[in-house]
Every structure is written in structure tokens, then in C-alpha cells.
Design a protein around this motif. Structure first.
Motif, PDB file in Angstrom:
ATOM      1  N   ASN A   1       0.830  -1.210   0.000  1.00 22.96           N
ATOM      2  CA  ASN A   1       0.000   0.000   0.000  1.00 22.96           C
ATOM      3  C   ASN A   1       0.860   1.254   0.000  1.00 22.96           C
ATOM      4  OD1 ASN A   1      -2.275  -1.588   0.081  1.00 22.96           O
ATOM      5  ND2 ASN A   1      -2.542  -1.435   2.301  1.00 22.96           N
ATOM      6  N   LYS A   2       1.964   1.219   0.757  1.00 19.67           N
ATOM      7  CA  LYS A   2       2.853   2.377   0.818  1.00 19.67           C
ATOM      8  C   LYS A   2       3.460   2.674  -0.544  1.00 19.67           C
ATOM      9  CE  LYS A   2       6.892   4.205   3.243  1.00 19.67           C
ATOM     10  NZ  LYS A   2       7.942   3.925   4.262  1.00 19.67           N
ATOM     11  N   ALA A   3       3.847   1.616  -1.263  1.00 21.67           N
ATOM     12  CA  ALA A   3       4.434   1.808  -2.593  1.00 21.67           C
ATOM     13  C   ALA A   3       3.439   2.462  -3.537  1.00 21.67           C
ATOM     14  CB  ALA A   3       4.898   0.473  -3.153  1.00 21.67           C
ATOM     15  N   PHE A   4       2.186   1.986  -3.518  1.00 18.58           N
ATOM     16  CA  PHE A   4       1.159   2.585  -4.379  1.00 18.58           C
ATOM     17  C   PHE A   4       0.924   4.047  -4.023  1.00 18.58           C
ATOM     18  CE2 PHE A   4      -0.377  -1.924  -4.891  1.00 18.58           C
ATOM     19  CZ  PHE A   4      -0.110  -2.000  -6.241  1.00 18.58           C
ATOM     20  N   GLN A   5       0.913   4.349  -2.714  1.00 14.40           N
ATOM     21  CA  GLN A   5       0.685   5.725  -2.290  1.00 14.40           C
ATOM     22  C   GLN A   5       1.821   6.636  -2.726  1.00 14.40           C
ATOM     23  OE1 GLN A   5       0.163   5.295   1.914  1.00 14.40           O
ATOM     24  NE2 GLN A   5      -1.845   4.305   1.733  1.00 14.40           N
ATOM     25  N   LEU A   6       3.050   6.127  -2.616  1.00  8.81           N
ATOM     26  CA  LEU A   6       4.200   6.942  -2.997  1.00  8.81           C
ATOM     27  C   LEU A   6       4.182   7.308  -4.474  1.00  8.81           C
ATOM     28  CD1 LEU A   6       7.100   5.204  -1.017  1.00  8.81           C
ATOM     29  CD2 LEU A   6       6.157   7.489  -0.609  1.00  8.81           C
ATOM     30  N   LEU A   7       3.678   6.397  -5.300  1.00  7.03           N
ATOM     31  CA  LEU A   7       3.697   6.630  -6.748  1.00  7.03           C
ATOM     32  C   LEU A   7       2.370   7.158  -7.272  1.00  7.03           C
ATOM     33  CD1 LEU A   7       5.711   3.458  -7.796  1.00  7.03           C
ATOM     34  CD2 LEU A   7       6.539   5.801  -7.522  1.00  7.03           C
ATOM     35  N   SER A   8       1.498   7.586  -6.381  1.00  6.52           N
ATOM     36  CA  SER A   8       0.201   8.116  -6.816  1.00  6.52           C
ATOM     37  C   SER A   8       0.303   9.548  -7.325  1.00  6.52           C
ATOM     38  CB  SER A   8      -0.805   8.064  -5.651  1.00  6.52           C
ATOM     39  OG  SER A   8      -0.372   8.889  -4.581  1.00  6.52           O
ATOM     40  N   ASP A   9       1.453  10.179  -7.098  1.00  3.46           N
ATOM     41  CA  ASP A   9       1.671  11.560  -7.534  1.00  3.46           C
ATOM     42  C   ASP A   9       2.500  11.570  -8.813  1.00  3.46           C
ATOM     43  OD1 ASP A   9       1.693  14.597  -6.158  1.00  3.46           O
ATOM     44  OD2 ASP A   9       3.328  14.198  -7.570  1.00  3.46           O
ATOM     45  N   GLU A  10       2.050  12.304  -9.808  1.00  2.00           N
ATOM     46  CA  GLU A  10       2.735  12.302 -11.114  1.00  2.00           C
ATOM     47  C   GLU A  10       4.125  12.922 -11.026  1.00  2.00           C
ATOM     48  OE1 GLU A  10       0.718  16.388 -12.956  1.00  2.00           O
ATOM     49  OE2 GLU A  10       0.101  14.418 -13.704  1.00  2.00           O
ATOM     50  N   THR A  11       4.343  13.830 -10.066  1.00  4.02           N
ATOM     51  CA  THR A  11       5.666  14.428  -9.916  1.00  4.02           C
ATOM     52  C   THR A  11       6.683  13.375  -9.494  1.00  4.02           C
ATOM     53  OG1 THR A  11       4.721  16.576  -9.320  1.00  4.02           O
ATOM     54  CG2 THR A  11       7.024  16.187  -8.713  1.00  4.02           C
ATOM     55  N   ARG A  12       6.277  12.478  -8.612  1.00  2.00           N
ATOM     56  CA  ARG A  12       7.190  11.431  -8.149  1.00  2.00           C
ATOM     57  C   ARG A  12       7.514  10.449  -9.268  1.00  2.00           C
ATOM     58  NH1 ARG A  12       3.609  10.613  -2.733  1.00  2.00           N
ATOM     59  NH2 ARG A  12       3.791  12.777  -2.041  1.00  2.00           N
ATOM     60  N   VAL A  13       6.511  10.136 -10.074  1.00  2.00           N
ATOM     61  CA  VAL A  13       6.771   9.264 -11.223  1.00  2.00           C
ATOM     62  C   VAL A  13       7.738   9.948 -12.192  1.00  2.00           C
ATOM     63  CG1 VAL A  13       5.740   8.106 -13.209  1.00  2.00           C
ATOM     64  CG2 VAL A  13       4.548   8.103 -11.014  1.00  2.00           C
ATOM     65  N   ALA A  14       7.549  11.275 -12.384  1.00  2.92           N
ATOM     66  CA  ALA A  14       8.440  12.036 -13.272  1.00  2.92           C
ATOM     67  C   ALA A  14       9.868  12.052 -12.727  1.00  2.92           C
ATOM     68  CB  ALA A  14       7.920  13.467 -13.431  1.00  2.92           C
ATOM     69  N   ILE A  15      10.010  12.103 -11.404  1.00  3.80           N
ATOM     70  CA  ILE A  15      11.344  12.067 -10.798  1.00  3.80           C
ATOM     71  C   ILE A  15      12.025  10.739 -11.100  1.00  3.80           C
ATOM     72  CG2 ILE A  15      12.569  11.957  -8.592  1.00  3.80           C
ATOM     73  CD1 ILE A  15      10.554  14.009  -7.508  1.00  3.80           C
ATOM     74  N   LEU A  16      11.294   9.641 -10.929  1.00  2.10           N
ATOM     75  CA  LEU A  16      11.865   8.323 -11.225  1.00  2.10           C
ATOM     76  C   LEU A  16      12.278   8.226 -12.688  1.00  2.10           C
ATOM     77  CD1 LEU A  16       9.507   5.850  -9.280  1.00  2.10           C
ATOM     78  CD2 LEU A  16      11.669   6.857  -8.540  1.00  2.10           C
ATOM     79  N   GLN A  17      11.429   8.705 -13.583  1.00  2.47           N
ATOM     80  CA  GLN A  17      11.730   8.640 -15.014  1.00  2.47           C
ATOM     81  C   GLN A  17      12.953   9.497 -15.354  1.00  2.47           C
ATOM     82  OE1 GLN A  17       7.822   9.821 -16.456  1.00  2.47           O
ATOM     83  NE2 GLN A  17       7.391   7.719 -17.115  1.00  2.47           N
ATOM     84  N   THR A  18      13.050  10.659 -14.731  1.00  2.00           N
ATOM     85  CA  THR A  18      14.180  11.551 -15.002  1.00  2.00           C
ATOM     86  C   THR A  18      15.482  10.954 -14.484  1.00  2.00           C
ATOM     87  OG1 THR A  18      12.721  13.480 -14.874  1.00  2.00           O
ATOM     88  CG2 THR A  18      15.088  13.875 -14.647  1.00  2.00           C
ATOM     89  N   LEU A  19      15.445  10.373 -13.286  1.00  4.51           N
ATOM     90  CA  LEU A  19      16.643   9.718 -12.760  1.00  4.51           C
ATOM     91  C   LEU A  19      17.040   8.534 -13.626  1.00  4.51           C
ATOM     92  CD1 LEU A  19      15.896   9.816  -8.913  1.00  4.51           C
ATOM     93  CD2 LEU A  19      17.643  11.119 -10.147  1.00  4.51           C
ATOM     94  N   TRP A  20      16.047   7.850 -14.175  1.00  3.02           N
ATOM     95  CA  TRP A  20      16.323   6.720 -15.066  1.00  3.02           C
ATOM     96  C   TRP A  20      17.005   7.210 -16.348  1.00  3.02           C
ATOM     97  CZ3 TRP A  20      16.222   1.486 -15.222  1.00  3.02           C
ATOM     98  CH2 TRP A  20      16.245   0.884 -16.487  1.00  3.02           C
ATOM     99  N   GLU A  21      16.503   8.287 -16.932  1.00  5.92           N
ATOM    100  CA  GLU A  21      17.081   8.822 -18.163  1.00  5.92           C
ATOM    101  C   GLU A  21      18.507   9.314 -17.937  1.00  5.92           C
ATOM    102  OE1 GLU A  21      14.276  11.796 -19.195  1.00  5.92           O
ATOM    103  OE2 GLU A  21      12.726  10.364 -19.839  1.00  5.92           O
ATOM    104  N   ALA A  22      18.783   9.811 -16.734  1.00  5.72           N
ATOM    105  CA  ALA A  22      20.129  10.298 -16.423  1.00  5.72           C
ATOM    106  C   ALA A  22      21.072   9.166 -16.037  1.00  5.72           C
ATOM    107  CB  ALA A  22      20.060  11.317 -15.280  1.00  5.72           C
ATOM    108  N   HIS A  23      20.510   8.002 -15.762  1.00  7.42           N
ATOM    109  CA  HIS A  23      21.306   6.864 -15.303  1.00  7.42           C
ATOM    110  C   HIS A  23      22.117   6.251 -16.439  1.00  7.42           C
ATOM    111  CE1 HIS A  23      22.400   3.095 -13.407  1.00  7.42           C
ATOM    112  NE2 HIS A  23      21.742   2.410 -14.319  1.00  7.42           N
ATOM    113  N   ASP A  24      23.413   6.053 -16.193  1.00  8.85           N
ATOM    114  CA  ASP A  24      24.304   5.389 -17.146  1.00  8.85           C
ATOM    115  C   ASP A  24      24.842   4.136 -16.467  1.00  8.85           C
ATOM    116  OD1 ASP A  24      26.201   4.480 -18.892  1.00  8.85           O
ATOM    117  OD2 ASP A  24      27.314   6.368 -19.023  1.00  8.85           O
ATOM    118  N   PRO A  25      24.441   2.932 -16.922  1.00  8.31           N
ATOM    119  CA  PRO A  25      24.899   1.699 -16.263  1.00  8.31           C
ATOM    120  C   PRO A  25      26.412   1.573 -16.183  1.00  8.31           C
ATOM    121  CG  PRO A  25      23.130   1.240 -17.819  1.00  8.31           C
ATOM    122  CD  PRO A  25      23.531   2.666 -18.036  1.00  8.31           C
ATOM    123  N   ALA A  26      27.140   2.225 -17.115  1.00  5.20           N
ATOM    124  CA  ALA A  26      28.601   2.137 -17.122  1.00  5.20           C
ATOM    125  C   ALA A  26      29.254   3.214 -16.260  1.00  5.20           C
ATOM    126  CB  ALA A  26      29.127   2.242 -18.555  1.00  5.20           C
TER     127      ALA A  26
END
Length: 320
Positions: free
Chosen positions: A18-43
Motif C-alpha cells: 500500500n505504501k508503494a502505491f501511495q508513494l507513486l500516486s503523484d505524477e511528480t514522483r513518477v516524473a522524478i523516477l523517469q528523469t533519474l532513469w534517463e540520467a542513469h548510465d549503467p557504465a
């Protein structure tokens, strides 16, 4: 010293989900995850600084951005002296979104693929709808399971992301490999969804099995063309998988060696070799304790494996 493993109560507590669903219920938080993912370089695992993250997001209010980062911290995002980065849980969440499993519903109309129907040998068609991959023979009306429409010889889950930039034959090959590894993981008792324990929960044996093998039609008493079916259920995420006992010999090295001795590089993952399952023979040796013998023929020799109630091999022998 390693930290103690989480208790069974912690693992099964619905409040965690339930906590996980609540944390991701806000579009800003989802955008943060997506932005960190785009900036992430596995190497180059370099965190992104707050100022750069704010610029990438186009966030005008630094206080509000910091508020959402604090909500995500320790669950999906890690704060370091050098900035912010995704935790493994955050990466898994973004990967789920990228796979399309949660939001996409693409459809692919039936198209012929370069394999053979393992019942009649004709060329089947591949299609995709509602998150499921279908293989359907256009020549026979094989129906190995009651829930399948006539002619559907295989049906399995497949993520929408697997359709991208692939031809139908490439999609079918990717699906074959993906499914084979998931099936192997389940046979070995590890859930392919969450890596939790996935033991055998039941072995269902039809008491009056009468399939029509000439027409490849399921038995009306049990709803399957296969006599014995094994169920696995994950103790963590409740993912369930059911498959014939005939798949289980494929995980034993004696079977691979047996076929190799007869000049065959055995690989049940291939559609052509899956037809070999139809030559395997099952015997119910005893019900209590449960003992099932599966005989694997090749030329003038037979390999016999005996399984217990957990589908573990307890005996192997070869005979003429």
C-alpha cells in the motif's frame, strides 16, 4: 555481519504494498523516477545533483521538489553526498513502466511464423492481444486445454516491450527464449516475477484420463490433454504457474546426456524439440508417497526418471 532476514510478517504485510502505491500516486514522483532513469548510465554510476535534476524536470519550486524527493527516499531513491540516484527498487519500477505491462495494450494481427505445429506439422500463426501471445494452427483444431479456443496450440504472457522493433519471427523467437527461462526458473522453485520461493503446491492426476490423441483434443474429465499437471504458487507475490509433468525431465542433466549420447543436442526451448514431449510416457507408481515415473525413449534405449511429490528426481536408470 549480514542483517537478519525479514520476518514472514514483514514480507506478507499488505501495508508495504500500500505504501508503494501511495508513494507513486503523484505524477511528480513518477516524473522524478523517469528523469533519474534517463540520467542513469549503467557504465557510470554517477548520481545527479539536485540543481540538474530540477533543471531536467523543469521544476520551479525547489521546496516542492525536495518534498517529493524526501517521500521517495529510502524506498525508490537514494540520497548521497554527490546527489540522487535510483535504488534497485526504483529501477525495477521504471522497468515495469517501460515494459508497457502496466499501461499498454497493443494488438498484433495473426501472421505466419517459421515454425511447425507440434501436433500436425503445419505452419501456425502468431498473434498478440491483451498481454498474451498466441500460436494458432490454421490446419488442425488441436485443443490441449479446455480454456484454449480450437487451434490455439500455445498461449503465454509476454510484455508489450518485447514487440518493439522486431519482426513477427523475431518476436516469436524472443518469446520462446523468455518463456523457456521463466519455466526453468519455476521448475527450480524460484518465482520469475519476484524471485520468491515458488514450491510445488499440487500435482493433479486425472482419475479417468481420456483425451483424443488422434485429434489432439483435451480430456473432458480434467480439461487437459495431459494426464498429470503440476502447480507452483509463489509464497511472496502469489504468482501461479501450471504445467505438465512432462516438462520436468528437461531440467535434469541425465536427460541432456541421454539425448547427446544419441546424437541429439536436446533443447526443449525450441518448438521443434518440444514435440518430443509427446513421446514421453508417464506412470503413476504410487500415490502415497507420490511417485511418478517418466520414460524418455530414443532409438533402442529408454531413460527412466522417478519423481516425488515435490517433482524432485529420486531415481534414474537406463534400459534397453
Amino acid at each position: 555481519m549480514s542483517p537478519p532476514p525479514p520476518s514472514e510478517t514483514e514480507l506478507s504485510d499488505p501495508a508495504t504494498g500500500n505504501k508503494a502505491f501511495q508513494l507513486l500516486s503523484d505524477e511528480t514522483r513518477v516524473a522524478i523516477l523517469q528523469t533519474l532513469w534517463e540520467a542513469h548510465d549503467p557504465a557510470d554510476e554517477t548520481p545527479i545533483r539536485f540543481a540538474e535534476l530540477r533543471e531536467r524536470l523543469g521544476a520551479d519550486d525547489p521546496g516542492r521538489l525536495n518534498y517529493h524527493l524526501n517521500k521517495l527516499a529510502d524506498n525508490f531513491v537514494r540520497r548521497t553526498e554527490d546527489g540522487y540516484e535510483l535504488m534497485e527498487s526504483g529501477k525495477r519500477m521504471v522497468r515495469m513502466l517501460l515494459s508497457g505491462t502496466a499501461i499498454d495494450d497493443p494488438q498484433v494481427e495473426p501472421v505466419a511464423v517459421d515454425i511447425s505445429c507440434w501436433y500436425c506439422g503445419s505452419q501456425p500463426e502468431w498473434s498478440y492481444r491483451e498481454g498474451w501471445r498466441y500460436l494458432e494452427c490454421t490446419n488442425c483444431e488441436a485443443r490441449c486445454v479446455e480454456s484454449f479456443p480450437p487451434g490455439v496450440i500455445s498461449k503465454s504472457e509476454f510484455p508489450p516491450s518485447g514487440l518493439r522493433d522486431r519482426t513477427p519471427n523475431e518476436i516469436n523467437e524472443a518469446d520462446r527464449i523468455w518463456g523457456a527461462h521463466r519455466r526453468a526458473s519455476i521448475i527450480d522453485g524460484v518465482c520469475p516475477e519476484c524471485a520468491g520461493e515458488m514450491p510445488v503446491t499440487s500435482v493433479d492426476i486425472c482419475g479417468d484420463h481420456q483425451p483424443d490423441w488422434d485429434e489432439y483434443q483435451f480430456c473432458e474429465n480434467c480439461g487437459s490433454i495431459f494426464w498429470m499437471l503440476v502447480s507452483h504458487v509463489c509464497e511472496g507475490c502469489k504468482y501461479r504457474w501450471r504445467m505438465p509433468t512432462l516438462f520436468y525431465p528437461s531440467r535434469h542433466p541425465a536427460v541432456v546426456a541421454f539425448f547427446y549420447d544419441h546424437g541429439i543436442e536436446f533443447d526443449l526451448a525450441t518448438y521443434e524439440q518440444r514435440a518430443r514431449l509427446l513421446d514421453f510416457e508417464e506412470e503413476l507408481l504410487s500415490e502415497d508417497p507420490l511417485r511418478i515415473r517418466i520414460s524418455v525413449p530414443s532409438e533402442d534405449e529408454i531413460l527412466r526418471l522417478t519423481f516425488d511429490e515435490h517433482m524432485d528426481v529420486v531415481n534414474v536408470d537406463r534400459c534397453k
